[in-house]
Every structure is written in structure tokens, then in C-alpha cells.
Design a protein around this motif. Sequence first.
Motif, PDB file in Angstrom:
ATOM      1  N   THR A  57       1.781   3.641   6.078  1.00  0.00           N
ATOM      2  CA  THR A  57       1.596   3.436   4.736  1.00  0.00           C
ATOM      3  C   THR A  57       2.890   2.904   3.730  1.00  0.00           C
ATOM      4  OG1 THR A  57       2.388   5.774   4.246  1.00  0.00           O
ATOM      5  CG2 THR A  57      -0.166   5.397   4.604  1.00  0.00           C
ATOM      6  N   ASP A  96       5.174   0.854   2.020  1.00  0.00           N
ATOM      7  CA  ASP A  96       4.878  -0.519   1.011  1.00  0.00           C
ATOM      8  C   ASP A  96       6.356  -1.018   0.653  1.00  0.00           C
ATOM      9  OD1 ASP A  96       4.148  -2.642  -0.104  1.00  0.00           O
ATOM     10  OD2 ASP A  96       2.484  -1.792  -1.200  1.00  0.00           O
ATOM     11  N   MET A  97       6.741  -1.945   0.619  1.00  0.00           N
ATOM     12  CA  MET A  97       8.113  -2.564   0.181  1.00  0.00           C
ATOM     13  C   MET A  97       7.909  -2.726  -1.531  1.00  0.00           C
ATOM     14  SD  MET A  97      10.862  -3.354   2.030  1.00  0.00           S
ATOM     15  CE  MET A  97      11.443  -4.875   1.434  1.00  0.00           C
ATOM     16  N   GLN A  98       6.597  -2.929  -1.864  1.00  0.00           N
ATOM     17  CA  GLN A  98       6.123  -3.123  -3.437  1.00  0.00           C
ATOM     18  C   GLN A  98       6.954  -4.293  -3.993  1.00  0.00           C
ATOM     19  OE1 GLN A  98       6.767   0.951  -4.885  1.00  0.00           O
ATOM     20  NE2 GLN A  98       4.527   1.350  -4.545  1.00  0.00           N
ATOM     21  N   GLY A  99       7.104  -5.445  -3.284  1.00  0.00           N
ATOM     22  CA  GLY A  99       7.747  -6.463  -3.888  1.00  0.00           C
ATOM     23  C   GLY A  99       9.060  -6.020  -4.529  1.00  0.00           C
ATOM     24  N   THR A 100       9.877  -5.179  -3.907  1.00  0.00           N
ATOM     25  CA  THR A 100      11.410  -4.919  -4.613  1.00  0.00           C
ATOM     26  C   THR A 100      12.368  -5.947  -3.855  1.00  0.00           C
ATOM     27  OG1 THR A 100      11.738  -3.309  -2.665  1.00  0.00           O
ATOM     28  CG2 THR A 100      10.869  -2.343  -4.743  1.00  0.00           C
TER      29      THR A 100
END
Length: 294
Positions: free
Chosen positions: A183, A185-189
Motif C-alpha cells: 500500500t 505510495d511515494m505520493q509524488g514527493t
Amino acid sequence: MRRFDLELLNTLSTVAETGSLSAAALRLSRSQSAVSEQIRKLEESCGLTLFLRGKKGATLTPAGERLLGHTRKLLLLNDVAYQDMQGVSLSGDLRLAITDYFRPADLAKILRRLRDQYPALRLHVSVRKSALIEQSAGLGDFDIGLSMRRIGEASFNAEAEGEESFDSIPIRREQLLWVAAPTFDMQGTGALPVIALPDTCSMQRYMLAKLQESNLRYFIAHSASGVGGLQSALSAGLGVSCLNASAVPPDVSAFRGVMGLPRMPDVEFNLIAPRLGRDTLAAEAIALLVEQLR
């Protein structure tokens, strides 16, 4: 009335503990086909399916769970009877210092098994950093230690000038893996969220040093106080970390979501037995611990 074959029951127990026929084959020093045949014979004897096989390994059926409960008692009784015939009967106080990276899900069961086998043996267990275990070997505050060291890494022992003050007995070798929850997620960082332990942990210092050498952008998303806390943070999907294979939680897997993650070496677990002042109890316990911990 039919009687169970203890060798077949031992194979059942090993497959249940390791989670797969291939892993059980390695531990039992048998071929995978031989392990599969032993399970087939046991299922044929019971007239029941004991394991469900799948891509993720082998899991016990309800019938297998019931038989495993009986199996553990029978194998324990067999060990106690054999050791009695050999005149092995440990008693007294044994102080163990153990790293919490070693088989966290199984360690309590292993210690319980030792207690059941040797009711006159009083275990005193403390969880410590591997470096502290090796540095304090021979100082008298524990009888036997269990530490983790990277393959190729020099001893932690501060006194070692060409000769260590303890015997180091290899127990187990494992892969060191980059892991995360499915689950996660790098979340675009753009930077890698890392779950770490305090910098007093040499393994965590090594992990962060390897990331820096690889010029990967990262930040400490969560700092845990011990391996248990690190496992919980991984399971919650808070980030990525590096763990030895037996410490990876079942709901966490190898992470390949970022290119360029540094390749990590294997690690080895060693029994640390101080040479100076080793008493008879510790000497007798070493051989038994080697068998149990492997």
C-alpha cells in the motif's frame, strides 16, 4: 492403530514454520521433491489435506493446524526423552543477550520451547544492539549473545587487536532487503520516505550511508525505537526501510519502486560465547542453542 512417523511430523512442523516447501528443504538439508513426498505420505496416512500450496508458499488447512498442535508436543517429548537417555539435563541460570533483528516472529516460541524442554533452566533474556553484545562479550553481564553482522564486516569488539575475546559461531545467513508495504505510495514527493531506527543502530547507519553514496534523495518519515516499531510503521505503509529476511513482516514485501536503490550485502547471525570464564552450563547450552536457533 497406526502410529505417526516422527520424521514426517518434523517435516510438517518445518514447512509450517518456514512457510514453503523450498525453505523447509533448505533447513532439513533435503531436496524439495523429498519434502513434498514426505508431506504426501503424511496426508495419505491421515486421509486429509494438511497444506494448501500456492504461489506464496504452503499454508496449513484446519486439519493441518490440529495436527501441528499434536506434532509440537510429540517432537518435544521425543527431544526430552532422547536428552534424558544422553544424560543431558540443564539447570541453573542462563543469561542471553539477543538482537531483536533475529526471527522476531519466532524468537518467543523458540525460548518457550527451551523452557519446556529444560524446566530446571532459568533463562534471563535481554534485547540489545549487536555492537553492544560483541563489545561487552567477556565482561560478565551475560553468558551467551546472539548478534547480527554484515557479511564482510569487521567485528564490533573494541578490544580486538587481531584476536577477539570471544568465540563467534555462525548460526544463520539471510538476505538484507529493501522493503515496503504493497500500500506504500511515494505520493509524488520525489524523495524517498525512509523508516529508520536511531543512529545508535549500526545497521541503520549503514542503510543511510548507502543511500547517500547512491545520491538518492530521501527523508526520515518515521523514526522507530526498535525493530517491532519499525515493522509496524512498514505495515502501515509509512515508508521504505531495510530489513533482514526473517524480520520482514508478512504484509510487507521487497520494494522495487525506485531505481538505483543500493544493493545490500547478506547478514549473518552469530552466537557470541565469551572465552574467558565460560562455565559448564554455558558450554553445554551452546550446542543446544545452535541446534534450536538454526
